[in-house]
Design a protein around this motif. Structure first.
Motif, short mmCIF file in Angstrom:
data_model
loop_
_atom_site.label_atom_id
_atom_site.label_comp_id
_atom_site.label_asym_id
_atom_site.label_seq_id
_atom_site.Cartn_x
_atom_site.Cartn_y
_atom_site.Cartn_z
N LYS A 13 0.83 -1.21 0.00
CA LYS A 13 0.00 0.00 0.00
C LYS A 13 0.86 1.25 0.00
O LYS A 13 0.53 2.24 -0.66
CB LYS A 13 -0.95 -0.01 1.19
N LEU A 14 1.95 1.22 0.74
CA LEU A 14 2.87 2.36 0.77
C LEU A 14 3.45 2.62 -0.62
O LEU A 14 3.47 3.76 -1.10
CB LEU A 14 3.99 2.10 1.78
N ILE A 15 3.90 1.57 -1.28
CA ILE A 15 4.49 1.72 -2.61
C ILE A 15 3.44 2.21 -3.60
O ILE A 15 3.71 3.07 -4.44
CB ILE A 15 5.15 0.40 -3.05
N ALA A 16 2.21 1.71 -3.49
CA ALA A 16 1.13 2.17 -4.37
C ALA A 16 0.84 3.65 -4.14
O ALA A 16 0.62 4.41 -5.09
CB ALA A 16 -0.13 1.34 -4.14
N THR A 17 0.88 4.08 -2.88
CA THR A 17 0.66 5.49 -2.56
C THR A 17 1.78 6.35 -3.12
O THR A 17 1.52 7.41 -3.70
CB THR A 17 0.54 5.67 -1.03
N GLU A 18 3.01 5.91 -2.96
CA GLU A 18 4.14 6.66 -3.51
C GLU A 18 4.03 6.78 -5.03
O GLU A 18 4.28 7.85 -5.59
CB GLU A 18 5.46 6.00 -3.13
N SER A 19 3.65 5.70 -5.67
CA SER A 19 3.50 5.72 -7.12
C SER A 19 2.38 6.68 -7.54
O SER A 19 2.51 7.40 -8.53
CB SER A 19 3.21 4.32 -7.65
N ALA A 20 1.29 6.68 -6.79
CA ALA A 20 0.18 7.58 -7.10
C ALA A 20 0.60 9.04 -6.98
O ALA A 20 0.23 9.88 -7.82
CB ALA A 20 -1.01 7.29 -6.19
#
Length: 111
Positions: A13-20
């Motif tokens: 979820k953290l990586i997805a948030t950073e990518s977003a």
């Protein structure tokens, strides 16, 4: 539930948030560039829609700050994982694909 599984779910979820945030930053800076080019193409005066440009620049600054803060969250969670006894893989915590943005090759070359 296994703590390594919970940590992995949180990491994803953290990586997805950073990518977003990265994608939003790319889109916003491209919008700013398009706005400036559109003003030039229309032959509008420099002061035309200046308030919009200022707000868009503020949005870019806010997204940049958000990205920096997410990096700090990332570091904090890495430390927390170590305190919980969750060790990184031999290759590190993350896979190379974790850091790829969800852009097509053409979009990635533009950015």
């Amino acid at each position: 539930m296994d703590k390594a599984f919970i940590a992995q779910r949180t990491q994803e979820k953290l990586i997805a948030t950073e990518s977003a945030i990265d994608l939003a930053l790319i889109e916003t800076t491209q919008l700013l560039a398009d706005l400036l080019q559109a003003r030039a193409d229309l032959g509008a005066p420099v002061a035309f829609a200046d308030d919009v440009q200022v707000k868009l620049t503020e949005a870019v600054a806010a997204l940049s700050s958000a990205r920096t803060l997410m990096g700090q969250v990332h570091s904090g969670l890495e430390e927390a994982a170590l305190r919980l006894g969750i060790r990184p893989r031999m290759a590190g915590f993350y896979r190379k694909k974790d850091f790829q943005l969800f852009l097509s090759g053409e979009e990635r070359n533009v950015a």
